[in-house]
Design an enzyme around this catalytic site. Structure first.
Site, mmCIF file in Angstrom:
data_model
loop_
_atom_site.group_PDB
_atom_site.id
_atom_site.type_symbol
_atom_site.label_atom_id
_atom_site.label_comp_id
_atom_site.label_asym_id
_atom_site.label_seq_id
_atom_site.Cartn_x
_atom_site.Cartn_y
_atom_site.Cartn_z
ATOM 1 N N ASP A 151 0.823 -1.214 0.000
ATOM 2 C CA ASP A 151 0.000 0.000 0.000
ATOM 3 C C ASP A 151 0.856 1.263 0.000
ATOM 4 O O ASP A 151 2.010 1.237 0.439
ATOM 5 C CB ASP A 151 -0.894 0.029 1.252
ATOM 6 C CG ASP A 151 -1.926 -1.085 1.230
ATOM 7 O OD1 ASP A 151 -2.224 -1.598 0.139
ATOM 8 O OD2 ASP A 151 -2.410 -1.445 2.326
HETATM 9 N N1 URA Z 1 -1.496 -6.044 3.735
HETATM 10 C C1 URA Z 1 -1.938 -4.763 3.747
HETATM 11 O O1 URA Z 1 -2.919 -4.448 4.390
HETATM 12 N N2 URA Z 1 -1.254 -3.850 3.033
HETATM 13 C C2 URA Z 1 -0.138 -4.147 2.315
HETATM 14 O O2 URA Z 1 0.449 -3.255 1.685
HETATM 15 C C3 URA Z 1 0.291 -5.476 2.321
HETATM 16 C C4 URA Z 1 -0.408 -6.411 3.038
#
Ligand code: URA
Length: 248
Positions: free
Chosen positions: A105
């Site tokens: 993310d």
């Molecule tokens: N899980 C999440 O919530 N975000 C990420 O970027 C990777 C795994």
């Protein structure tokens, strides 16, 4: 060079993932020695045949495998419709067109693998191989044993129940807890949604392992090339059962 399946050659040339390469073939955009090939599984010899995509001759690039310590504030896609910084901005000096293997993310940080080996990337991301991914997570509130047990057992998300996860409490204060969580799926925002289900919102998320690869002491925002041994271990993690030892 020997004959190989066309979609594999396209993936290796960094044109697209194997799945996308199949679409290109199906759409009639690929020619071999001047003839359109739409049949899946057709073979060609990249050393001998003239392979073109949309009329452009394919040039086979050497494979590049990079490990990036992604900072917060970067999207892990090659471009962003909102114009935010992308991980490509951190790859100064890399000429090859590499793709991220899975996503992190915008507000998450840590280990991101990037490669132009579309075939390996596709296999690493395929749920069938269940490549374990480990995250260090800071959550709101004090995580009690009950919440940890919930995560370990699996929680129900839109996609279904998550597989049993490895969960290690690291430390806690009066207001926050830190845990290490290893999951095998790669669902969108999975860690955040799992923790929310267990009653805690995620404040900070860092990926520290991807299969056999560890983040180590790579500084934030920096990248490095994988060693031949690291590449070979990754390949082993994504070999269909029963085919080990046969090479690629
Ligand atoms: N899980 C999440 O919530 N975000 C990420 O970027 C990777 C795994």
């Amino acid at each position: 060079m020997a004959e190989e399946r066309l979609q594999k050659i396209l993936a290796r040339a960094g044109i697209a993932s194997r799945r996308k390469a199949e679409d290109l073939i199906r759409e009639g955009r690929v020619t071999v020695n001047g003839l359109v090939v739409t049949e899946m599984g057709s073979k060609a010899d990249p050393g001998r045949d003239s392979i073109k995509v949309d009329g452009k001759r394919l040039r086979l690039q050497p494979f590049v495998y990079l490990l990036l310590n992604k900072p917060k504030g970067y999207v892990s896609t090659l471009s962003d419709p909102e114009g935010r910084p992308t991980v490509v901005d951190l790859l100064g000096g890399v000429k090859a067109r590499v793709y991220p293997v899975g996503r992190l993310d915008f507000d998450a940080e840590g280990l991101l693998l990037l490669t132009n080996d579309g075939d390996l990337a596709h296999r690493l991301m395929h749920p069938r191989y269940e490549v374990p991914k480990t995250y260090r997570v800071k959550v709101q509130g004090v995580m009690e044993e009950k919440a940890l047990a919930k995560l370990r057992k699996g929680v129900v998300l839109e996609e279904g129940r998550t597989a049993p996860a490895r969960v290690l409490p690291i430390r806690k204060t009066e207001t926050n807890s830190w845990i290490e969580l290893t999951i095998r799926e790669g669902w969108n925002r999975q860690v955040k949604r799992m923790c929310e289900r267990a009653g805690h919102s995620v404040l900070k998320l860092q990926r520290v392992r991807y299969g056999s690869l560890g983040l180590g002491d790579l500084p934030r925002g920096r990248y490095r090339a994988l060693s031949p041994r690291e590449i070979s271990l990754l390949r082993q993690a994504a070999i269909p059962a029963g085919r080990e030892g046969r090479g690629r």
